[in-house]
Scaffold this motif. Structure first.
Motif, PDB file in Angstrom:
ATOM      1  N   ILE A  71      98.048 -41.984 -52.702  1.00 13.81           N
ATOM      2  CA  ILE A  71      97.241 -40.484 -51.064  1.00 13.81           C
ATOM      3  C   ILE A  71      95.924 -39.691 -51.675  1.00 13.81           C
ATOM      4  N   ARG A  72      94.955 -39.172 -50.870  1.00 11.33           N
ATOM      5  CA  ARG A  72      93.916 -38.953 -51.566  1.00 11.33           C
ATOM      6  C   ARG A  72      94.000 -37.385 -50.703  1.00 11.33           C
ATOM      7  N   ILE A  73      93.598 -36.388 -51.154  1.00 13.08           N
ATOM      8  CA  ILE A  73      93.408 -34.784 -50.754  1.00 13.08           C
ATOM      9  C   ILE A  73      92.174 -34.943 -51.245  1.00 13.08           C
ATOM     10  N   SER A  74      91.183 -34.782 -50.044  1.00 14.54           N
ATOM     11  CA  SER A  74      89.943 -34.094 -50.235  1.00 14.54           C
ATOM     12  C   SER A  74      88.844 -32.524 -49.582  1.00 14.54           C
ATOM     13  N   MET A  75      88.315 -32.205 -50.444  1.00 12.97           N
ATOM     14  CA  MET A  75      87.197 -31.231 -49.634  1.00 12.97           C
ATOM     15  C   MET A  75      85.858 -31.688 -50.301  1.00 12.97           C
ATOM     16  N   PRO A  76      85.589 -32.572 -48.712  1.00 12.22           N
ATOM     17  CA  PRO A  76      83.624 -33.086 -49.433  1.00 12.22           C
ATOM     18  C   PRO A  76      82.504 -31.748 -49.140  1.00 12.22           C
ATOM     19  N   SER A 113      89.659 -28.522 -59.656  1.00 14.77           N
ATOM     20  CA  SER A 113      89.247 -30.053 -60.103  1.00 14.77           C
ATOM     21  C   SER A 113      87.785 -30.063 -60.527  1.00 14.77           C
ATOM     22  N   ASP A 114      87.595 -28.672 -61.611  1.00 20.03           N
ATOM     23  CA  ASP A 114      86.603 -28.390 -62.441  1.00 20.03           C
ATOM     24  C   ASP A 114      85.230 -28.657 -62.483  1.00 20.03           C
ATOM     25  N   PHE A 115      85.352 -28.213 -61.578  1.00 23.81           N
ATOM     26  CA  PHE A 115      83.356 -27.975 -60.716  1.00 23.81           C
ATOM     27  C   PHE A 115      83.071 -29.770 -61.300  1.00 23.81           C
ATOM     28  N   LYS A 116      83.839 -30.566 -60.461  1.00 23.88           N
ATOM     29  CA  LYS A 116      83.406 -32.321 -60.781  1.00 23.88           C
ATOM     30  C   LYS A 116      83.636 -32.527 -59.757  1.00 23.88           C
ATOM     31  N   THR A 117      84.726 -33.211 -59.306  1.00 22.32           N
ATOM     32  CA  THR A 117      85.179 -33.449 -58.190  1.00 22.32           C
ATOM     33  C   THR A 117      85.100 -32.867 -56.769  1.00 22.32           C
ATOM     34  N   SER A 118      85.338 -33.621 -55.444  1.00 21.55           N
ATOM     35  CA  SER A 118      85.346 -33.576 -54.258  1.00 21.55           C
ATOM     36  C   SER A 118      86.991 -34.102 -53.488  1.00 21.55           C
ATOM     37  N   SER A 119      87.729 -34.667 -54.685  1.00 22.06           N
ATOM     38  CA  SER A 119      88.224 -35.728 -54.171  1.00 22.06           C
ATOM     39  C   SER A 119      89.289 -35.884 -55.108  1.00 22.06           C
ATOM     40  N   LEU A 120      90.495 -35.702 -54.597  1.00 16.65           N
ATOM     41  CA  LEU A 120      91.725 -35.938 -55.655  1.00 16.65           C
ATOM     42  C   LEU A 120      92.134 -37.159 -55.470  1.00 16.65           C
ATOM     43  N   THR A 121      93.083 -38.514 -55.661  1.00 18.86           N
ATOM     44  CA  THR A 121      93.169 -39.295 -55.678  1.00 18.86           C
ATOM     45  C   THR A 121      94.149 -40.201 -56.035  1.00 18.86           C
ATOM     46  N   PHE A 122      95.552 -40.322 -55.379  1.00 24.99           N
ATOM     47  CA  PHE A 122      97.045 -40.706 -56.923  1.00 24.99           C
ATOM     48  C   PHE A 122      97.146 -41.494 -56.268  1.00 24.99           C
ATOM     49  N   ASP A 123      97.543 -42.794 -57.754  1.00 28.39           N
ATOM     50  CA  ASP A 123      97.758 -43.961 -57.344  1.00 28.39           C
ATOM     51  C   ASP A 123      98.982 -44.147 -57.354  1.00 28.39           C
ATOM     52  N   PHE A 124     100.128 -44.604 -56.423  1.00 30.51           N
ATOM     53  CA  PHE A 124     101.283 -44.949 -56.899  1.00 30.51           C
ATOM     54  C   PHE A 124     101.902 -46.327 -57.796  1.00 30.51           C
ATOM     55  N   SER A 125     102.408 -46.158 -59.088  1.00 30.94           N
ATOM     56  CA  SER A 125     102.991 -47.725 -59.344  1.00 30.94           C
ATOM     57  C   SER A 125     103.916 -47.941 -58.794  1.00 30.94           C
ATOM     58  N   ALA A 126     104.568 -49.871 -58.177  1.00 37.10           N
ATOM     59  CA  ALA A 126     106.182 -49.946 -58.207  1.00 37.10           C
ATOM     60  C   ALA A 126     107.103 -49.888 -58.526  1.00 37.10           C
ATOM     61  N   SER A 127     106.182 -50.945 -59.895  1.00 32.58           N
ATOM     62  CA  SER A 127     107.184 -51.298 -61.163  1.00 32.58           C
ATOM     63  C   SER A 127     106.957 -50.263 -62.118  1.00 32.58           C
ATOM     64  N   ALA A 128     107.085 -49.048 -62.390  1.00 34.08           N
ATOM     65  CA  ALA A 128     106.845 -48.007 -62.717  1.00 34.08           C
ATOM     66  C   ALA A 128     108.338 -47.209 -61.841  1.00 34.08           C
ATOM     67  N   ARG A 163      83.715 -20.419 -54.413  1.00 32.89           N
ATOM     68  CA  ARG A 163      82.768 -20.861 -54.021  1.00 32.89           C
ATOM     69  C   ARG A 163      82.338 -22.487 -55.221  1.00 32.89           C
ATOM     70  N   ASN A 164      81.642 -22.700 -54.737  1.00 33.98           N
ATOM     71  CA  ASN A 164      81.550 -24.138 -55.797  1.00 33.98           C
ATOM     72  C   ASN A 164      80.114 -23.419 -57.496  1.00 33.98           C
ATOM     73  N   ASN A 165      80.913 -24.112 -57.972  1.00 35.91           N
ATOM     74  CA  ASN A 165      80.634 -23.929 -59.325  1.00 35.91           C
ATOM     75  C   ASN A 165      81.040 -22.247 -59.748  1.00 35.91           C
ATOM     76  N   GLY A 166      81.679 -21.774 -58.820  1.00 33.66           N
ATOM     77  CA  GLY A 166      82.424 -20.174 -59.402  1.00 33.66           C
ATOM     78  C   GLY A 166      82.014 -19.065 -58.747  1.00 33.66           C
ATOM     79  N   GLY A 167      83.226 -18.807 -58.488  1.00 36.81           N
ATOM     80  CA  GLY A 167      82.621 -16.681 -56.916  1.00 36.81           C
ATOM     81  C   GLY A 167      83.600 -17.334 -55.858  1.00 36.81           C
ATOM     82  N   THR A 168      83.763 -16.200 -55.073  1.00 34.96           N
ATOM     83  CA  THR A 168      84.650 -15.813 -54.262  1.00 34.96           C
ATOM     84  C   THR A 168      84.019 -16.849 -53.405  1.00 34.96           C
TER      85      THR A 168
END
Length: 283
Positions: free
Chosen positions: A200-205, A106-121, A139-144
């Motif tokens: 699909i979306r996986i999130s850690m609010p 997540s690179d300390f930037k996002t609480s969700s990852l959303t993957f979009d699928f394309s039927a044409s591909a 832990r947020n921004n680093g650490g245990t």
């Protein structure tokens, strides 16, 4: 990155906060896609045949399997000392993600990852099966992580072929107190929707320091039964014909020699239709 011709036995019962016509899977322990030394900690997508199926393991540092894009910014450039890949990616099932193996971070930037699928591909069809492996949280921004970081921290959501939510799955309490590449806490979460999955979306609010791996998705080919005509069946010792109500059978269903002998019953008019060389004959 890996492509495999595999499918799954449809299984899983889950409590879904918004009930929907989909089967959510997991969270289940995951150490490898299908390595027998991982025992039961493998993908539920590993046992029957798909029309197409892809696994993105991020080992080349990119998301580049066909037909999928990521909405949020994420990175595979997490330092090797902390990158928590799937256990089997280093070639050994031993409880640790060793070597230079990679995950999606997540690179300390996002609480969700959303993957979009394309039927044409993807050969013209959306995936019917999709999932991902959650591997770690810090832990947020680093650490245990603190104990509060490990409680009811993860949710999963899938979207149908029209982009409508198939329901929110979770929250689940995932993770342990280690950020040292241990793998016993890794969990697969996925979904099956025969009508198609657009995302699909996986999130850690509230969290910005977490990882996933082994994005996997594929399409099951469903049999085409639209043109099949029932001919005759025996139930309870009786011969039972197919029925039509208040209408004649289609002319085109009695035009060839291999159609002769077809019969169908109209209970509305108490009429039996028999196909012969002259077409449908009402009896």
């Amino acid at each position: 990155m890996r492509k495999s011709n595999v499918s799954l036995s449809l299984l899983a019962s889950a409590i879904i906060s918004n009930m929907a016509p989909a089967d959510y899977l997991g969270p289940s322990p995951y150490l490898s896609f299908d390595d027998v030394s991982a025992g039961a900690s493998i993908s539920p997508f590993s046992d029957t045949t798909f029309l197409n199926f892809y696994i993105e393991n991020f080992e080349d540092g990119n998301l580049n399997t066909p037909g999928v894009t990521l909405r949020e910014f994420a990175s595979t450039n997490i330092t090797t000392a902390y990158s928590d890949s799937v256990d089997g990616d280093d070639g050994t099932i031993d409880g640790l993600a060793t070597g230079s193996t990679r995950s999606l971070f997540s690179d300390f930037k996002t609480s969700s990852l959303t993957f979009d699928f394309s039927a044409s591909a993807l050969d013209g069809s959306l995936p019917t099966h999709a999932g991902i492996v959650w591997t770690d949280v810090g832990r947020n921004n680093g650490g245990t992580p603190l104990s509060s970081d490990l409680s009811e921290n993860t949710i999963f959501e899938a979207f149908d072929q029209f982009g409508n939510s198939l329901g929110v799955f979770g929250p689940f309490s995932l993770g342990d107190s280690s950020i040292s590449r241990t793998t016993s806490e890794d969990r697969f979460i996925g979904v099956v929707n025969i009508n198609g999955i657009s995302a699909i979306r996986i999130s850690m609010p509230g969290k910005n320091n977490w990882e996933v791996d082994h994005l996997q998705y594929g399409t099951v080919l469903l049999p085409d039964t639209s043109s099949k005509k029932p001919e005759i069946s025996v139930k309870g010792g009786y011969i039972k014909l197919d029925v039509i109500d208040g209408r004649s059978p289609p002319d085109e269903d009695c035009t060839a020699t291999d159609h002769y002998g077809r019969m169908i019953y109209d209970p509305t008019n108490n009429a039996l239709f028999l196909c012969d060389k002259f077409g449908w004959q009402e009896k």
